[in-house]
Design an enzyme around this catalytic site. Structure first.
Site, mmCIF file in Angstrom:
data_model
loop_
_atom_site.group_PDB
_atom_site.id
_atom_site.type_symbol
_atom_site.label_atom_id
_atom_site.label_comp_id
_atom_site.label_asym_id
_atom_site.label_seq_id
_atom_site.Cartn_x
_atom_site.Cartn_y
_atom_site.Cartn_z
ATOM 1 N N ASN A 111 0.875 -1.183 0.000
ATOM 2 C CA ASN A 111 0.000 0.000 0.000
ATOM 3 C C ASN A 111 0.907 1.227 0.000
ATOM 4 O O ASN A 111 1.479 1.578 1.024
ATOM 5 C CB ASN A 111 -0.894 -0.019 1.245
ATOM 6 C CG ASN A 111 -1.747 1.226 1.331
ATOM 7 O OD1 ASN A 111 -1.884 1.976 0.359
ATOM 8 N ND2 ASN A 111 -2.340 1.457 2.492
ATOM 9 N N LYS A 150 0.039 4.246 -0.345
ATOM 10 C CA LYS A 150 -0.617 5.426 0.240
ATOM 11 C C LYS A 150 -0.409 6.633 -0.677
ATOM 12 O O LYS A 150 -0.424 6.500 -1.884
ATOM 13 C CB LYS A 150 -0.100 5.679 1.663
ATOM 14 C CG LYS A 150 -0.118 4.414 2.524
ATOM 15 C CD LYS A 150 0.049 4.707 3.981
ATOM 16 C CE LYS A 150 0.194 3.409 4.755
ATOM 17 N NZ LYS A 150 -0.079 3.555 6.163
ATOM 18 N N HIS A 200 -9.702 0.941 4.771
ATOM 19 C CA HIS A 200 -8.434 1.200 5.469
ATOM 20 C C HIS A 200 -8.684 2.193 6.607
ATOM 21 O O HIS A 200 -9.478 3.120 6.474
ATOM 22 C CB HIS A 200 -7.401 1.757 4.488
ATOM 23 C CG HIS A 200 -6.015 1.756 5.036
ATOM 24 N ND1 HIS A 200 -5.591 2.694 5.954
ATOM 25 C CD2 HIS A 200 -4.975 0.923 4.831
ATOM 26 C CE1 HIS A 200 -4.338 2.432 6.281
ATOM 27 N NE2 HIS A 200 -3.941 1.358 5.615
ATOM 28 N N GLU A 204 -7.050 4.617 7.667
ATOM 29 C CA GLU A 204 -6.786 6.030 7.344
ATOM 30 C C GLU A 204 -7.975 6.647 6.621
ATOM 31 O O GLU A 204 -8.241 7.840 6.740
ATOM 32 C CB GLU A 204 -5.489 6.136 6.522
ATOM 33 C CG GLU A 204 -4.276 5.898 7.423
ATOM 34 C CD GLU A 204 -3.020 5.446 6.707
ATOM 35 O OE1 GLU A 204 -2.999 5.440 5.455
ATOM 36 O OE2 GLU A 204 -2.057 5.081 7.406
ATOM 37 N N GLU A 249 -5.641 -5.083 10.758
ATOM 38 C CA GLU A 249 -4.703 -3.992 10.959
ATOM 39 C C GLU A 249 -5.045 -3.242 12.248
ATOM 40 O O GLU A 249 -5.895 -2.339 12.235
ATOM 41 C CB GLU A 249 -4.775 -3.013 9.786
ATOM 42 C CG GLU A 249 -4.440 -3.644 8.453
ATOM 43 C CD GLU A 249 -3.808 -2.632 7.517
ATOM 44 O OE1 GLU A 249 -2.692 -2.909 7.059
ATOM 45 O OE2 GLU A 249 -4.405 -1.578 7.275
ATOM 46 N N GLY A 306 1.758 2.615 10.734
ATOM 47 C CA GLY A 306 2.640 3.762 10.553
ATOM 48 C C GLY A 306 3.299 4.237 11.837
ATOM 49 O O GLY A 306 3.882 5.323 11.878
ATOM 50 N N SER A 310 2.996 -1.713 10.407
ATOM 51 C CA SER A 310 4.447 -1.525 10.554
ATOM 52 C C SER A 310 5.254 -2.791 10.254
ATOM 53 O O SER A 310 6.301 -3.022 10.870
ATOM 54 C CB SER A 310 4.780 -0.991 11.955
ATOM 55 O OG SER A 310 4.146 0.260 12.173
HETATM 56 C C1 PEP Z 1 -1.041 0.050 5.826
HETATM 57 O O1 PEP Z 1 -0.924 0.975 5.061
HETATM 58 O O2 PEP Z 1 -2.027 -0.689 5.745
HETATM 59 C C2 PEP Z 1 0.000 -0.180 6.829
HETATM 60 C C3 PEP Z 1 -0.079 -1.244 7.577
HETATM 61 O O3 PEP Z 1 0.981 0.762 6.926
HETATM 62 P P1 PEP Z 1 2.378 0.590 7.712
HETATM 63 O O4 PEP Z 1 2.987 -0.716 7.244
HETATM 64 O O5 PEP Z 1 3.189 1.776 7.294
HETATM 65 O O6 PEP Z 1 2.070 0.551 9.153
#
Ligand code: PEP
Length: 284
Positions: free
Chosen positions: A22, A24, A106, A108, A177, A183, A223
């Protein structure tokens, strides 16, 4: 969310191992294709399903750049309505032919765009109509985990989402998640993520998937790096990762997919030799 004993899934061997990138709000149409090609070359592992989700404006260049590579392309979102007066939004039909996957729900987008489970359910329906394979993100906030409510919260997200989506999608993928891990550099513990994956399949079974719930891939996201991916893939209930920050780094993606390939090959062997039975605590 179901209560009571969680039934371990014994059929990891029948589920694919997937690594989904992803990106982003990173990269431009001018550089996204080159990054995608570099990642494809560094992760050439046929045993692992690889998907890259760039920003909308980079879908076409990334798709062109990845032709013949075996890496598939996904969108990061889509609108919950079919078409209409939704300035700046992207519908499922606009994505048809460009992507085979789409991330839905997601955290975000839930946080920054007020997306509700109901709306996310409608997005699942739009994916289904367009033949796009959804990756549905679910996860709890830190206070909810600390209060011992993580499984209940995710179960409620699933229930409300599927109530709105009206039908079960056979090609569904779930990404667990935990919001506090995205992040932040923090990760869940592998055992906690594995417990959640079992709970998710149990919830799906009770929401209408029945025995097919055992076939739904569950990814971990939060992460993930090449250093931490092993902790999650060692868990038989986890089938890969949704990777954010680390997915913009070629070396990180190379390490993550190389580790995923060990798991994918081991599960294939287990699947061939034992038809999925047995204890997989020893998964690499
Ligand atoms: C994500 O974008 O779904 C994600 C898990 O980001 P990150 O790996 O940066 O935490």
């Amino acid at each position: 969310m179901p209560t009571g004993r969680l039934v371990p899934c014994d059929d990891a061997a029948v589920r694919p191992v997937l690594i989904v990138a992803n990106w982003k709000m990173n990269t431009t149409p001018a550089d996204a294709g080159d990054l995608a090609v570099a990642i494809a070359a560094a992760t050439d592992e046929p045993a692992v399903g690889r998907v890259i989700c760039p920003p909308f404006v980079s879908l076409q260049p990334v798709r062109d750049a990845l032709a013949g590579s075996g890496v598939e392309v996904g969108a990061q979102d889509l609108h919950h309505e079919v078409s209409g007066a939704y300035t700046g939004d992207i519908s499922a039909s606009m994505l048809e032919g460009l992507v085979s996957w789409c991330i839905v729900g997601h955290s975000e987008r839930r946080r920054d765009h007020g997306e509700t489970d109901e709306r996310i359910g409608h997005k699942l329906a739009r994916c289904r109509e367009a033949g796009i394979r959804p990756i549905l993100c679910v996860g709890e906030q830190l206070q909810e985990r600390e209060a011992g409510r993580a499984i209940a919260v995710v179960g409620e997200q699933l229930r409300r989402t599927f109530e709105a989506s009206a039908r079960m999608d056979e090609r569904l993928v779930i990404a667990y998640e935990p919001v506090w891990a995205i992040g932040t550099g923090l990760t869940a513990r592998g055992a906690d993520a594995a417990e959640m994956a079992e709970a998710i399949r149990q919830a799906l079974g009770e929401l209408g998937y029945g025995a097919r719930a055992a076939e739904v891939p569950v990814l971990y996201g939060g992460s993930v790096t090449s250093a931490s991916i092993g902790e999650f893939l060692a868990e038989p209930t986890i089938d890969g990762a949704l990777v954010g920050g680390a997915s913009l780094k070629v070396d990180e993606m190379a390490g993550i997919v190389a580790r995923a390939a060990l798991t994918a090959r081991a599960r294939q062997v287990i699947g061939e030799t034992s038809s999925g039975a047995g204890d997989r605590r020893g998964d690499p």
